[in-house]
Design a protein around this motif. Structure first.
Motif, PDB file in Angstrom:
ATOM      1  N   UNK A  47      -7.869 -28.801  -6.489  1.00  0.00           N
ATOM      2  CA  UNK A  47      -9.030 -29.580  -6.083  1.00  0.00           C
ATOM      3  C   UNK A  47     -10.154 -29.478  -7.102  1.00  0.00           C
ATOM      4  N   UNK A  48     -10.823 -30.599  -7.378  1.00  0.00           N
ATOM      5  CA  UNK A  48     -11.988 -30.559  -8.280  1.00  0.00           C
ATOM      6  C   UNK A  48     -13.096 -29.672  -7.705  1.00  0.00           C
ATOM      7  N   UNK A  49     -13.088 -29.495  -6.406  1.00  0.00           N
ATOM      8  CA  UNK A  49     -14.090 -28.605  -5.815  1.00  0.00           C
ATOM      9  C   UNK A  49     -13.972 -27.194  -6.383  1.00  0.00           C
ATOM     10  N   UNK A  50     -12.779 -26.852  -6.823  1.00  0.00           N
ATOM     11  CA  UNK A  50     -12.597 -25.528  -7.420  1.00  0.00           C
ATOM     12  C   UNK A  50     -12.488 -25.578  -8.942  1.00  0.00           C
ATOM     13  N   UNK A  51     -11.871 -26.664  -9.442  1.00  0.00           N
ATOM     14  CA  UNK A  51     -11.478 -26.617 -10.856  1.00  0.00           C
ATOM     15  C   UNK A  51     -12.117 -27.673 -11.762  1.00  0.00           C
ATOM     16  N   UNK A  52     -13.084 -28.424 -11.263  1.00  0.00           N
ATOM     17  CA  UNK A  52     -13.793 -29.300 -12.191  1.00  0.00           C
ATOM     18  C   UNK A  52     -14.538 -28.378 -13.163  1.00  0.00           C
ATOM     19  N   UNK A  53     -14.915 -28.916 -14.316  1.00  0.00           N
ATOM     20  CA  UNK A  53     -15.525 -28.066 -15.335  1.00  0.00           C
ATOM     21  C   UNK A  53     -16.704 -27.262 -14.770  1.00  0.00           C
ATOM     22  N   UNK A  54     -17.553 -27.967 -14.067  1.00  0.00           N
ATOM     23  CA  UNK A  54     -18.753 -27.336 -13.528  1.00  0.00           C
ATOM     24  C   UNK A  54     -18.415 -26.276 -12.480  1.00  0.00           C
ATOM     25  N   UNK A  55     -17.508 -26.656 -11.555  1.00  0.00           N
ATOM     26  CA  UNK A  55     -17.164 -25.721 -10.481  1.00  0.00           C
ATOM     27  C   UNK A  55     -16.354 -24.527 -10.982  1.00  0.00           C
ATOM     28  N   UNK A  56     -15.510 -24.784 -11.957  1.00  0.00           N
ATOM     29  CA  UNK A  56     -14.722 -23.683 -12.523  1.00  0.00           C
ATOM     30  C   UNK A  56     -15.653 -22.651 -13.167  1.00  0.00           C
ATOM     31  N   UNK A  57     -16.676 -23.145 -13.862  1.00  0.00           N
ATOM     32  CA  UNK A  57     -17.647 -22.238 -14.469  1.00  0.00           C
ATOM     33  C   UNK A  57     -18.309 -21.379 -13.413  1.00  0.00           C
ATOM     34  N   UNK A  58     -18.714 -22.028 -12.318  1.00  0.00           N
ATOM     35  CA  UNK A  58     -19.359 -21.287 -11.225  1.00  0.00           C
ATOM     36  C   UNK A  58     -18.395 -20.264 -10.641  1.00  0.00           C
ATOM     37  N   UNK A  59     -17.169 -20.718 -10.399  1.00  0.00           N
ATOM     38  CA  UNK A  59     -16.192 -19.843  -9.753  1.00  0.00           C
ATOM     39  C   UNK A  59     -15.807 -18.644 -10.609  1.00  0.00           C
ATOM     40  N   UNK A  60     -15.825 -18.840 -11.916  1.00  0.00           N
ATOM     41  CA  UNK A  60     -15.465 -17.726 -12.803  1.00  0.00           C
ATOM     42  C   UNK A  60     -16.477 -16.584 -12.722  1.00  0.00           C
ATOM     43  N   UNK A  61     -17.648 -16.878 -12.181  1.00  0.00           N
ATOM     44  CA  UNK A  61     -18.642 -15.823 -12.004  1.00  0.00           C
ATOM     45  C   UNK A  61     -18.430 -15.067 -10.693  1.00  0.00           C
ATOM     46  N   UNK A  62     -17.539 -15.580  -9.879  1.00  0.00           N
ATOM     47  CA  UNK A  62     -17.272 -14.968  -8.571  1.00  0.00           C
ATOM     48  C   UNK A  62     -15.967 -14.170  -8.639  1.00  0.00           C
ATOM     49  N   UNK A  63     -16.113 -12.864  -8.676  1.00  0.00           N
ATOM     50  CA  UNK A  63     -14.956 -12.004  -8.931  1.00  0.00           C
ATOM     51  C   UNK A  63     -13.873 -12.140  -7.863  1.00  0.00           C
ATOM     52  N   UNK A  64     -14.300 -12.365  -6.630  1.00  0.00           N
ATOM     53  CA  UNK A  64     -13.313 -12.499  -5.553  1.00  0.00           C
ATOM     54  C   UNK A  64     -12.425 -13.731  -5.797  1.00  0.00           C
ATOM     55  N   UNK A  65     -13.078 -14.817  -6.163  1.00  0.00           N
ATOM     56  CA  UNK A  65     -12.343 -16.058  -6.455  1.00  0.00           C
ATOM     57  C   UNK A  65     -11.431 -15.847  -7.667  1.00  0.00           C
ATOM     58  N   UNK A  66     -11.976 -15.195  -8.679  1.00  0.00           N
ATOM     59  CA  UNK A  66     -11.199 -14.952  -9.900  1.00  0.00           C
ATOM     60  C   UNK A  66      -9.948 -14.144  -9.576  1.00  0.00           C
ATOM     61  N   UNK A  67     -10.138 -13.068  -8.823  1.00  0.00           N
ATOM     62  CA  UNK A  67      -8.994 -12.198  -8.526  1.00  0.00           C
ATOM     63  C   UNK A  67      -7.896 -12.958  -7.794  1.00  0.00           C
ATOM     64  N   UNK A  68      -8.284 -13.699  -6.762  1.00  0.00           N
ATOM     65  CA  UNK A  68      -7.298 -14.432  -5.968  1.00  0.00           C
ATOM     66  C   UNK A  68      -6.532 -15.424  -6.846  1.00  0.00           C
ATOM     67  N   UNK A  69      -7.270 -16.178  -7.640  1.00  0.00           N
ATOM     68  CA  UNK A  69      -6.638 -17.243  -8.407  1.00  0.00           C
ATOM     69  C   UNK A  69      -5.871 -16.744  -9.626  1.00  0.00           C
ATOM     70  N   UNK A  70      -6.375 -15.669 -10.207  1.00  0.00           N
ATOM     71  CA  UNK A  70      -5.695 -15.098 -11.363  1.00  0.00           C
ATOM     72  C   UNK A  70      -4.355 -14.475 -10.931  1.00  0.00           C
ATOM     73  N   UNK A  71      -4.373 -13.810  -9.777  1.00  0.00           N
ATOM     74  CA  UNK A  71      -3.117 -13.248  -9.261  1.00  0.00           C
ATOM     75  C   UNK A  71      -2.120 -14.343  -8.924  1.00  0.00           C
ATOM     76  N   UNK A  72      -2.648 -15.463  -8.411  1.00  0.00           N
ATOM     77  CA  UNK A  72      -1.774 -16.576  -8.066  1.00  0.00           C
ATOM     78  C   UNK A  72      -1.139 -17.186  -9.319  1.00  0.00           C
ATOM     79  N   UNK A  73      -1.949 -17.341 -10.348  1.00  0.00           N
ATOM     80  CA  UNK A  73      -1.466 -17.856 -11.635  1.00  0.00           C
ATOM     81  C   UNK A  73      -0.302 -16.982 -12.126  1.00  0.00           C
ATOM     82  N   UNK A  74      -0.535 -15.674 -12.089  1.00  0.00           N
ATOM     83  CA  UNK A  74       0.465 -14.723 -12.564  1.00  0.00           C
ATOM     84  C   UNK A  74       1.717 -14.778 -11.691  1.00  0.00           C
ATOM     85  N   UNK A  75       1.498 -14.882 -10.374  1.00  0.00           N
ATOM     86  CA  UNK A  75       2.618 -14.860  -9.445  1.00  0.00           C
ATOM     87  C   UNK A  75       3.547 -16.051  -9.669  1.00  0.00           C
TER      88      UNK A  75
END
Lengths: 270, 95
Positions: A47-75
């Protein structure tokens, strides 16, 4: 999430065989491949709500979001990697259209094929070595003649002299420590390298990142033929026996997707 | 005997995953380009991960910086020296 026209496309990895995408149904992530001349891009809609350029930048500052999504990427990549060789992409590689992804496959067709062929039957393993300072200092007192000598001198000296000798001893220990750590880690690295096809040394990470009480003293990645994994593990076991009482702590992980060994510019000989 | 080393995503240290997933892996600009270094509010952990500062120099443990096979810095220096040499030779051959 609705799959709307505006949804974005997330790229996990590139393969040369079609993975079984039904494996991911239980995780709630819908993975699908697109194909171009012998290569597959493994994708999901986000969803662009999470991954548009602007929102992705915001989300990357949120460690909880980063952890969840980074683990998912790896998984996702690790799941695919169980059956087929992968070229893992960096977290957050996003496309607006499938045409964009197809272009990527088209433009890099030969490079991707070369890199995959190069990685076939090989595994990436990581080794981080930490140092327990107290344990190392203890072993130095016992084993290093210079430190041992000054210790003896201190016990047989008067107060004033002992004070200066202690200062001198601390300075000496500091130098000897680094000398020893270098010797131990270099020996470890060289021995492991013998069982590997490629070896790479990465940045030493600070404690704020590792959250360990010991200092990191070596951060390495290895590319190993899957037939030699046992040999690799035996060397590691040997190193543990050799260095544990000298304060080294070995933290080995793997197999990883070959993040450290899929450099397109180096391997993309056309 | 080598001890068993199991590896599961959920048990793996987050730093191990972050290091690879954010700092390594194929970088091909998708349609959306994110420069981690440009993000102001980036979590300190991630900033330290992607920052170019290497603790090794600071700690005085950097034996690999001498090894041209391993050290890109050493490699760059080597290349520079060679380039200069080529330049000199070219000048000389023209003269």
């Amino acid at each position: 999430m609705n799959v709307t026209e505006e949804s974005l496309i997330y790229l996990y990895c590139v393969t040369k065989a079609k993975p079984d995408c039904s494996d991911f149904e239980e995780t709630g992530i819908k993975i699908y491949p697109i194909y171009f001349q012998g290569t597959y891009a493994i994708l999901s809609r986000v969803s662009p709500e999470e991954f548009s350029e602007e929102n992705l930048k915001k989300n990357l500052a949120n460690m909880e979001w980063v952890e969840k999504n980074v683990r998912q990427h790896e998984k996702v990549i690790e799941e695919i990697m169980k059956d087929i060789t992968v070229i893992p992409f960096k977290f957050g590689t996003i496309f607006k259209t499938e045409d964009g992804v197809e272009n990527l496959l088209k433009e890099n067709n030969l490079k991707f094929k070369n890199v995959i062929a190069d990685l076939e039957g090989k595994e990436e393993w990581g080794l981080k070595v930490y140092c327990d300072s107290e344990k190392l200092n203890d072993s130095l007192k016992k084993e290093d003649e210079r430190v041992e000598g000054i210790e003896k001198e201190i016990t047989s000296s008067g107060k004033g002299k002992a004070y200066f000798l202690k200062k001198k001893k601390n300075e000496l220990i500091k130098n000897v420590r680094n000398e020893k750590i270098s010797e131990y880690t270099q020996d470890s690295f060289e021995r492991i390298k013998r069982a590997c096809l490629e070896a790479k040394i990465n940045k030493i990470l600070p404690k704020e990142v590792t959250e360990k009480k010991e200092d990191m003293v070596l951060n390495a990645a290895f590319l190993i033929n899957e037939k030699r994994i046992k040999e690799f593990k035996n060397i590691l076991a040997y190193l543990k026996t050799k260095y544990t009482n000298k304060g080294l702590v070995f933290d080995c992980t793997g197999p990883w997707p070959p993040y450290n060994f899929c450099n397109l510019s180096e391997k993309g000989k056309v | 005997m080598a001890e068993q080393m199991t590896h599961s995503i959920n048990a793996t240290n987050l730093a191990d995953i972050l290091e690879r997933v954010l700092d390594k892996g194929i970088v091909i600009a998708g349609d959306i380009k994110i420069q981690l270094a440009d993000i102001d509010l980036l979590n300190i952990k991630i900033r330290l991960l992607v920052a170019s500062v290497d603790k090794a120099m600071e700690m005085g443990i950097n034996w690999w910086q001498q090894d041209s096979y391993l050290s890109t810095k050493a490699k760059e220096k080597e290349t520079q020296t060679l380039e200069k040499r080529v330049e000199r030779l070219e000048k000389r051959s023209k003269a």
